[in-house]
Motif scaffolding. Structure first.
Motif, PDB file in Angstrom:
ATOM      1  N   UNK A 130      -4.731  -0.278   3.480  1.00  0.00           N
ATOM      2  CA  UNK A 130      -3.898  -1.148   2.637  1.00  0.00           C
ATOM      3  C   UNK A 130      -4.193  -2.615   2.905  1.00  0.00           C
ATOM      4  N   UNK A 131      -4.345  -2.994   4.175  1.00  0.00           N
ATOM      5  CA  UNK A 131      -4.576  -4.407   4.491  1.00  0.00           C
ATOM      6  C   UNK A 131      -5.975  -4.888   4.104  1.00  0.00           C
ATOM      7  N   UNK A 132      -6.891  -3.953   3.852  1.00  0.00           N
ATOM      8  CA  UNK A 132      -8.250  -4.323   3.455  1.00  0.00           C
ATOM      9  C   UNK A 132      -8.525  -4.040   1.977  1.00  0.00           C
ATOM     10  N   UNK A 133      -7.460  -3.749   1.209  1.00  0.00           N
ATOM     11  CA  UNK A 133      -7.594  -3.612  -0.232  1.00  0.00           C
ATOM     12  C   UNK A 133      -8.040  -2.246  -0.728  1.00  0.00           C
ATOM     13  N   UNK A 134      -8.103  -1.251   0.135  1.00  0.00           N
ATOM     14  CA  UNK A 134      -8.513   0.079  -0.300  1.00  0.00           C
ATOM     15  C   UNK A 134      -7.340   0.922  -0.796  1.00  0.00           C
ATOM     16  N   UNK A 135      -6.129   0.540  -0.445  1.00  0.00           N
ATOM     17  CA  UNK A 135      -4.906   1.178  -0.921  1.00  0.00           C
ATOM     18  C   UNK A 135      -3.956   0.074  -1.366  1.00  0.00           C
ATOM     19  N   UNK A 136      -3.110   0.362  -2.362  1.00  0.00           N
ATOM     20  CA  UNK A 136      -2.118  -0.655  -2.705  1.00  0.00           C
ATOM     21  C   UNK A 136      -1.167  -0.868  -1.533  1.00  0.00           C
ATOM     22  N   UNK A 137      -0.703  -2.096  -1.336  1.00  0.00           N
ATOM     23  CA  UNK A 137       0.217  -2.358  -0.225  1.00  0.00           C
ATOM     24  C   UNK A 137       1.510  -1.574  -0.380  1.00  0.00           C
ATOM     25  N   UNK A 138       2.075  -1.176   0.734  1.00  0.00           N
ATOM     26  CA  UNK A 138       3.348  -0.449   0.718  1.00  0.00           C
ATOM     27  C   UNK A 138       4.465  -1.408   0.374  1.00  0.00           C
ATOM     28  N   UNK A 139       5.473  -0.904  -0.273  1.00  0.00           N
ATOM     29  CA  UNK A 139       6.602  -1.723  -0.682  1.00  0.00           C
ATOM     30  C   UNK A 139       7.840  -1.446   0.165  1.00  0.00           C
ATOM     31  N   UNK A 140       7.666  -1.008   1.407  1.00  0.00           N
ATOM     32  CA  UNK A 140       8.775  -0.634   2.267  1.00  0.00           C
ATOM     33  C   UNK A 140       9.419  -1.813   2.980  1.00  0.00           C
ATOM     34  N   UNK A 141       8.817  -2.963   2.953  1.00  0.00           N
ATOM     35  CA  UNK A 141       9.330  -4.087   3.719  1.00  0.00           C
ATOM     36  C   UNK A 141       8.694  -4.128   5.107  1.00  0.00           C
ATOM     37  N   UNK A 142       9.255  -4.963   5.968  1.00  0.00           N
ATOM     38  CA  UNK A 142       8.688  -5.151   7.299  1.00  0.00           C
ATOM     39  C   UNK A 142       9.286  -4.171   8.300  1.00  0.00           C
ATOM     40  N   UNK A 143       8.464  -3.789   9.268  1.00  0.00           N
ATOM     41  CA  UNK A 143       8.947  -2.976  10.381  1.00  0.00           C
ATOM     42  C   UNK A 143       9.795  -3.871  11.283  1.00  0.00           C
ATOM     43  N   UNK A 144      10.733  -3.318  12.030  1.00  0.00           N
ATOM     44  CA  UNK A 144      11.578  -4.137  12.904  1.00  0.00           C
ATOM     45  C   UNK A 144      10.786  -5.017  13.863  1.00  0.00           C
ATOM     46  N   UNK A 145       9.665  -4.523  14.379  1.00  0.00           N
ATOM     47  CA  UNK A 145       8.886  -5.330  15.317  1.00  0.00           C
ATOM     48  C   UNK A 145       8.166  -6.501  14.644  1.00  0.00           C
ATOM     49  N   UNK A 146       8.120  -6.492  13.300  1.00  0.00           N
ATOM     50  CA  UNK A 146       7.486  -7.582  12.573  1.00  0.00           C
ATOM     51  C   UNK A 146       8.481  -8.668  12.162  1.00  0.00           C
ATOM     52  N   UNK A 147       9.759  -8.423  12.370  1.00  0.00           N
ATOM     53  CA  UNK A 147      10.786  -9.379  11.962  1.00  0.00           C
ATOM     54  C   UNK A 147      10.969 -10.472  13.001  1.00  0.00           C
ATOM     55  N   UNK A 148      11.133 -11.692  12.519  1.00  0.00           N
ATOM     56  CA  UNK A 148      11.483 -12.824  13.376  1.00  0.00           C
ATOM     57  C   UNK A 148      12.151 -13.883  12.492  1.00  0.00           C
ATOM     58  N   UNK A 149      12.464 -15.012  13.045  1.00  0.00           N
ATOM     59  CA  UNK A 149      13.190 -16.050  12.303  1.00  0.00           C
ATOM     60  C   UNK A 149      12.413 -16.525  11.074  1.00  0.00           C
TER      61      UNK A 149
END
Length: 62
Positions: free
Chosen positions: A39-58
């Protein structure tokens, strides 16, 4: 693949599984890693699930 390279991959995979408690099996971890990479290299459409908890910050606050 060299034994040393395979060992590094196995260590990284075990770390990934530890850091992602919802990932129950080695196969699920590999599938998640590949899906994210594709997905991050354009071979799959990006997921629409939002961010994982570990990716969240201010910076994610709107």
């Amino acid at each position: 693949m060299t034994e040393r390279y395979a060992e590094k991959i196995e260590t990284a995979l075990k770390s990934f599984i530890t850091d992602h408690p919802g990932t129950l099996t080695r196969e699920q971890a590999i599938s998640t890693i590949l899906e994210n990479w594709f997905a991050s290299h354009g071979y799959l459409p990006p997921q629409q699930e939002g961010l994982r908890p570990e990716e969240l910050d201010a910076s994610n606050d709107d």
